[in-house]
Scaffold this active site. Structure first.
Site, short mmCIF file in Angstrom:
data_model
loop_
_atom_site.label_atom_id
_atom_site.label_comp_id
_atom_site.label_asym_id
_atom_site.label_seq_id
_atom_site.Cartn_x
_atom_site.Cartn_y
_atom_site.Cartn_z
CB THR A 53 -22.43 -5.80 49.00
OG1 THR A 53 -21.86 -4.89 48.58
CG2 THR A 53 -22.36 -7.72 49.73
N GLY A 92 -21.54 0.91 54.01
CA GLY A 92 -21.33 1.92 55.34
C GLY A 92 -21.48 2.78 55.66
CD GLU A 335 -17.45 0.19 44.12
OE1 GLU A 335 -17.81 1.16 45.96
OE2 GLU A 335 -18.63 0.39 43.43
C1 LIG Z 1 -3.82 10.42 53.31
C2 LIG Z 1 -5.52 9.85 53.77
C3 LIG Z 1 -5.03 8.24 53.27
C4 LIG Z 1 -6.05 7.67 52.48
C5 LIG Z 1 -5.93 6.40 52.87
C6 LIG Z 1 -6.78 4.67 52.03
C7 LIG Z 1 -7.43 3.55 52.88
C8 LIG Z 1 -8.56 3.32 52.86
C9 LIG Z 1 -9.05 3.21 54.31
C10 LIG Z 1 -10.48 2.52 54.24
C11 LIG Z 1 -11.16 2.11 53.22
C12 LIG Z 1 -12.54 1.45 54.21
C13 LIG Z 1 -12.83 0.71 52.93
C14 LIG Z 1 -13.89 2.61 52.04
C15 LIG Z 1 -15.60 2.47 50.92
C16 LIG Z 1 -15.42 0.92 50.70
C17 LIG Z 1 -16.78 1.47 49.32
C18 LIG Z 1 -17.20 0.50 48.90
C19 LIG Z 1 -18.23 0.31 48.60
C20 LIG Z 1 -18.94 -0.95 47.49
O1 LIG Z 1 -18.20 -1.59 47.88
S1 LIG Z 1 -20.36 -0.88 47.16
C21 LIG Z 1 -20.72 -2.49 46.49
C22 LIG Z 1 -19.52 -2.44 45.35
N1 LIG Z 1 -19.43 -3.46 44.62
C23 LIG Z 1 -19.31 -3.88 43.02
O2 LIG Z 1 -17.94 -3.00 43.07
C24 LIG Z 1 -19.89 -5.06 42.62
C25 LIG Z 1 -19.25 -5.83 41.37
N2 LIG Z 1 -19.44 -6.05 40.53
C26 LIG Z 1 -20.51 -5.33 39.66
O3 LIG Z 1 -19.69 -4.53 39.05
C27 LIG Z 1 -20.83 -6.79 38.27
O4 LIG Z 1 -20.97 -7.68 38.48
C28 LIG Z 1 -19.46 -7.24 37.41
C29 LIG Z 1 -19.29 -6.03 36.18
C30 LIG Z 1 -18.75 -8.20 37.98
C31 LIG Z 1 -20.30 -8.20 36.52
O5 LIG Z 1 -21.51 -6.88 35.76
P1 LIG Z 1 -21.83 -8.18 35.20
O6 LIG Z 1 -23.69 -7.95 34.99
O7 LIG Z 1 -22.99 -9.64 35.38
O8 LIG Z 1 -21.24 -8.57 33.60
P2 LIG Z 1 -20.93 -9.70 32.50
O9 LIG Z 1 -21.78 -10.23 32.14
O10 LIG Z 1 -19.69 -9.53 33.96
O11 LIG Z 1 -20.37 -8.15 31.29
C32 LIG Z 1 -21.39 -8.27 30.50
C33 LIG Z 1 -20.94 -7.32 29.33
O12 LIG Z 1 -21.12 -5.90 31.01
C34 LIG Z 1 -19.99 -4.94 30.82
N3 LIG Z 1 -19.45 -4.23 32.23
C35 LIG Z 1 -19.71 -5.19 33.07
N4 LIG Z 1 -20.42 -3.51 33.97
C36 LIG Z 1 -19.58 -2.93 33.80
C37 LIG Z 1 -19.76 -1.34 34.04
N5 LIG Z 1 -19.79 -1.06 35.32
N6 LIG Z 1 -19.22 -0.09 32.58
C38 LIG Z 1 -19.61 -0.63 31.42
N7 LIG Z 1 -19.70 -1.44 31.37
C39 LIG Z 1 -19.95 -3.05 32.14
C40 LIG Z 1 -18.87 -5.79 30.42
O13 LIG Z 1 -17.73 -5.60 29.74
C41 LIG Z 1 -19.20 -6.42 29.18
O14 LIG Z 1 -19.30 -6.04 28.40
P3 LIG Z 1 -19.21 -7.62 26.86
O15 LIG Z 1 -20.37 -8.03 26.80
O16 LIG Z 1 -17.93 -7.70 26.66
O17 LIG Z 1 -19.06 -5.53 25.56
C1 LIG Z 2 -14.86 -2.41 54.37
C2 LIG Z 2 -15.90 -2.72 53.42
C3 LIG Z 2 -17.22 -1.66 52.83
C4 LIG Z 2 -17.68 -1.54 51.93
N1 LIG Z 2 -18.89 -1.26 52.28
C5 LIG Z 2 -20.15 -1.40 50.80
C6 LIG Z 2 -21.14 -0.89 51.28
O1 LIG Z 2 -21.00 0.76 51.69
N2 LIG Z 2 -21.73 -0.82 49.68
C7 LIG Z 2 -22.12 -2.00 49.59
O2 LIG Z 2 -22.62 -1.92 48.58
N3 LIG Z 2 -20.94 -3.09 49.22
C8 LIG Z 2 -20.48 -2.49 50.26
N4 LIG Z 2 -19.03 -4.21 50.70
C9 LIG Z 2 -19.13 -5.21 50.27
C10 LIG Z 2 -18.89 -4.69 49.02
O3 LIG Z 2 -18.65 -4.49 47.83
C11 LIG Z 2 -18.62 -6.81 49.01
O4 LIG Z 2 -17.31 -7.17 49.59
C12 LIG Z 2 -17.26 -7.06 46.90
O5 LIG Z 2 -17.91 -6.94 46.34
C13 LIG Z 2 -16.87 -8.23 47.53
O6 LIG Z 2 -18.19 -9.33 47.26
P1 LIG Z 2 -18.24 -10.52 48.21
O7 LIG Z 2 -18.39 -10.41 49.78
O8 LIG Z 2 -19.81 -10.96 47.96
O9 LIG Z 2 -17.49 -11.48 47.63
P2 LIG Z 2 -17.51 -13.17 46.55
O10 LIG Z 2 -18.45 -11.93 45.38
O11 LIG Z 2 -18.27 -13.72 46.97
O12 LIG Z 2 -16.06 -12.95 46.47
C14 LIG Z 2 -15.14 -14.28 47.30
C15 LIG Z 2 -14.51 -14.69 46.60
O13 LIG Z 2 -14.38 -14.98 45.04
C16 LIG Z 2 -13.93 -15.03 44.58
N5 LIG Z 2 -15.24 -14.54 43.11
C17 LIG Z 2 -16.42 -14.28 42.89
N6 LIG Z 2 -16.81 -14.24 41.78
C18 LIG Z 2 -15.49 -14.64 41.35
C19 LIG Z 2 -15.50 -14.71 39.53
N7 LIG Z 2 -16.27 -14.37 38.15
N8 LIG Z 2 -14.75 -15.20 38.64
C20 LIG Z 2 -13.50 -15.62 40.06
N9 LIG Z 2 -13.59 -15.56 41.12
C21 LIG Z 2 -14.76 -14.84 41.74
C22 LIG Z 2 -13.94 -13.68 44.43
O14 LIG Z 2 -12.58 -13.81 43.15
C23 LIG Z 2 -13.34 -13.74 46.05
O15 LIG Z 2 -12.55 -13.95 46.18
C24 LIG Z 2 -18.11 -3.48 51.42
C25 LIG Z 2 -16.83 -4.32 51.63
C26 LIG Z 2 -16.06 -3.88 52.54
C27 LIG Z 2 -14.87 -5.09 52.75
#
Ligand SMILES: CCCCCCCC/C=C\CCCCCCCCCC(=O)SCCNC(=O)CCNC(=O)[C@H](O)C(C)(C)COP(=O)(O)OP(=O)(O)OC[C@H]1O[C@@H](n2cnc3c(N)ncnc32)[C@H](O)[C@@H]1OP(=O)(O)O
Ligand SMILES: Cc1cc2nc3c(=O)[nH]c(=O)nc-3n(C[C@H](O)[C@H](O)[C@H](O)COP(=O)(O)OP(=O)(O)OC[C@H]3O[C@@H](n4cnc5c(N)ncnc54)[C@H](O)[C@@H]3O)c2cc1C
Length: 572
Positions: A53, A92, A335
């Site tokens: 991110t 993180g 995520e």
């Molecule tokens: C007892 C204990 C208690 C526990 C308590 C727990 C409480 C919690 C405590 C603390 C929590 C703190 C936080 C914890 C850790 C946080 C860790 C976070 C880490 C991160 O955030 S890492 C970064 C994460 N970022 C994302 O996830 C980004 C999201 N975006 C995407 O994945 C992609 O951009 C998208 C999927 C939205 C779009 O991708 P894009 O390439 O543009 O694809 P499209 O055009 O939409 O679709 C095209 C085509 O591709 C297919 N597709 C898309 N993604 C995938 C995939 N991953 N695998 C397979 N296929 C995929 C999609 O379906 C389309 O297919 P089609 O064309 O329709 O056939």
């Molecule tokens: C506690 C925490 C830990 C994290 N840890 C990591 C980490 O370890 N590594 C890492 O890489 N990232 C990490 N992240 C980042 C996290 O993955 C991003 O915050 C998350 O993917 C959302 O992206 P963004 O923040 O850019 O929000 P945006 O994508 O800007 O979203 C903002 C708003 O826009 C809307 N929006 C965006 N796109 C669309 C769409 N196509 N259609 C409709 N609505 C849309 C969303 O619904 C949302 O309400 C962490 C975040 C948090 C809060």
């Protein structure tokens, strides 16, 4: 995840080292690369962050701005942050803890961009932990919760890494700069699919924690008079308290079982993918995205219901509930932001619906879409029969998927571009996808309670819990079931009265059901949820330890209150 969440102390955190950095090496590195980094990561000889991110992009991975440009003359990649918004932001551990990071960057070779790929970058010295040359690091500042984790920022100023630092299990760049395509461009996203799947168990654990705290406290807390002159009852005797807590308790079990299915599916499909069979990838992505979105959203809301059910003490950090809520709220954004993830599931459902319309027999979690009859068969249904309840949820989901897909087709027939039609139907699509995931959770819950190897008396309790979860869902979303007459008003009334009966049925087993989560006090970190129930003594001890109580008269009196009082008295 619970273990991984234990940070090493305030201000640093290696949660992401375990749940994101190390799995990325496992899933995306070649065997050669694993030999170089995997054991170092597993032994915590290096500490890593998952740096994807950026300040300007989180959801839209294809829009990330960090670049990795291949230089064939030195056989190196040049990692660069070209703009302020390309600054890596949120990962993180990135701020102060990690000395390595897997960096997601746009890969350029021979002047062409091949999209986001993962690269291993050392970001701090292993000698003195100073940032490496060209790397700027820092913490992003206080957050809603999880402030034990140093979510950080990173900027790269033309940092050079060896070609071999591109994680090349799927895609490759040869020494001369030739790009070798992966079987699917989405394999670079495999760690996200894995992590979303684990969030289902995190949600289950979080909701299990919250219901453990609230149910136990509701047996300790006595309040008000149910009958004049009688002793104050346990607040769990109030039907409203049961209506608040027991559906959350049932959801915790439902999500726990859903996470079992998710884990099994992930293992089986990725196993097939290892052998080159990519056919399950789309279903795995849709299921993990939908389940992550649905379970984390219900969990965050459910934890706040538990907090409110504990009155003032629920609002105190002594309860552990505010921290739990803050963590669960993070799971709704991290995520893959929940709205975007549910839209991914909707995209898959629309595709499957079109295939079903074209005569293809659907399989897996969408099989019901082709099996469910469009014409409702109204009638007095047995609303305590699990088969009836599962069928109702599947009919609701199939109807809503069909409605959203047909709406979209209608918009396109009016001349709208597909993308515009999609956007103008996206609220319908989200609701349909939520109904689909909800029907999966209900079906999986029912199948699990009917097949899990337990004592029949336990099966009876779990069956009641599954009925309670399903009936609660039907009464909360009654309109969806009434819309085409599939359920009648009489069915909904029957569901409501059966739900009340289930609340009373679950009451005697409520404490046993939360004790069964076996969450130690050290994990719960809650005075209200203590296993020994000694809430009040420990609440007093907890309060006395507040920093404000270190002195009888706080220094702020002399600095602010005393002069303020004096000046006000002087005016009398
Ligand atoms: C007892 C204990 C208690 C526990 C308590 C727990 C409480 C919690 C405590 C603390 C929590 C703190 C936080 C914890 C850790 C946080 C860790 C976070 C880490 C991160 O955030 S890492 C970064 C994460 N970022 C994302 O996830 C980004 C999201 N975006 C995407 O994945 C992609 O951009 C998208 C999927 C939205 C779009 O991708 P894009 O390439 O543009 O694809 P499209 O055009 O939409 O679709 C095209 C085509 O591709 C297919 N597709 C898309 N993604 C995938 C995939 N991953 N695998 C397979 N296929 C995929 C999609 O379906 C389309 O297919 P089609 O064309 O329709 O056939
Ligand atoms: C506690 C925490 C830990 C994290 N840890 C990591 C980490 O370890 N590594 C890492 O890489 N990232 C990490 N992240 C980042 C996290 O993955 C991003 O915050 C998350 O993917 C959302 O992206 P963004 O923040 O850019 O929000 P945006 O994508 O800007 O979203 C903002 C708003 O826009 C809307 N929006 C965006 N796109 C669309 C769409 N196509 N259609 C409709 N609505 C849309 C969303 O619904 C949302 O309400 C962490 C975040 C948090 C809060």
């Amino acid at each position: 995840m619970a273990a991984a969440l234990q940070t090493l102390g305030g201000g640093i955190g290696i949660t992401l080292h375990w749940i994101a950095f190390t799995p990325t090496i496992e899933q995306q590195a070649t065997e050669e690369q694993k030999k170089k980094w995997l054991k170092l990561a597993q032994d915590v000889a290096i500490v890593g962050a998952y740096a994807q991110t950026e300040m300007g992009h989180g959801t839209f991975v294809r829009g990330l701005e960090t670049t990795a440009t291949y230089d064939p003359s030195t056989q190196e990649f040049v990692i660069n942050s070209p703009t302020l918004t390309s600054t890596k932001w949120w990962p993180g551990g990135l701020g102060k803890t990690a000395n390595h990071a897997t960096v997601m960057a746009q890969l350029y070779t021979r002047g062409k961009c091949y999209g986001p790929h993962n690269f291993m970058v050392q970001i701090r010295s292993l000698e003195n932990h100073q940032p490496c040359p060209g790397v700027t690091l820092g913490d992003i500042g206080p957050k809603m919760e999880s402030n034990g984790n140093d979510n950080g920022f990173a900027r790269f100023d033309h940092v050079r890494i060896p070609r071999e630092n591109m994680l090349m299990k799927f895609a490759r760049v040869e020494a001369d700069g030739t790009y070798v395509q992966p079987p699917s461009s989405k394999l670079a996203y495999s760690n996200m699919v894995y992590l979303r799947g684990t969030f289902v168990m995190s949600a289950a654990q979080a909701l299990a924690s919250a219901t453990t705290i609230a149910v136990r406290y509701s047996c300790v807390r006595r309040q008000s008079e149910m009958k004049p002159g009688e002793p104050e009852p346990q607040i769990l005797e109030y039907q409203t308290q049961q209506y608040k807590l027991f559906p959350q308790l049932a959801a915790a079990y439902a999500f726990w079982f859903a996470s079992w299915f998710m884990t099994q599916q992930h293992g089986s499909i990725t196993g097939s993918m290892e052998k080159g069979d990519m056919s399950g990838l789309a279903e795995l992505h849709a299921l993990s995205a939908g389940l992550k979105s649905y379970t984390t959203a219900v969990t965050a809301r459910g934890i706040d219901v538990c907090r409110m059910a504990c009155g003032g003490h629920g609002y105190s950090h002594a309860s552990g509930l505010p921290a739990l809520f803050g963590g669960a709220a993070a799971l709704c954004t991290a995520e893959g932001e929940n709205t975007v993830m549910m839209l991914q599931t909707a995209r898959y459902l629309v595709k499957c619906f079109a295939q079903s319309q074209a005569g293809k027999r659907l399989t897996g979690t969408v099989a019901y879409l082709s099996a469910v009859q469009p014409s409702p068969v109204a009638g007095n249904r047995n609303m305590s029969d699990l088969g009836t309840l599962v069928a109702a949820f599947q009919h609701r989901a199939a109807r809503m998927v069909r409605h959203a897909a047909m709406q979209m087709q209608g918009e396109m027939q009016k001349g709208k571009a597909r993308e515009d039609a999609w956007n103008s139907c996206s609220v319908l699509l989200i609701k349909a996808a939520e109904a689909h995931v909800h029907s999966f959770v209900v079906r999986n819950f029912a199948e699990t309670v009917q097949t899990v190897e337990v004592d029949e008396s336990v099966r009876a309790v779990l069956t009641s819990l599954c009925q309670l979860y399903s009936l609660y869902g039907i009464t909360e979303h009654a309109g969806d079931f009434l819309k085409d007459g599939y359920l009648t008003g009489r069915d909904i009334d029957a569901a409501s009265s059966h739900l009340s009966a289930m609340l009373a049925r679950v009451r005697p087993d409520a404490v046993a059901l939360v004790d069964a989560f076996d969450l130690h006090d050290k994990i719960l970190r809650s005075v209200l949820g203590r296993y020994d129930g000694r809430v009040y003594e420990h609440l007093y001890e907890w309060a006395k330890k507040s920093p404000l109580n270190k002195s009888e008269v706080h220094e702020s009196y002399y600095k602010y209150l005393q002069p303020f009082l004096k000046s006000n008295r002087a005016k009398l």
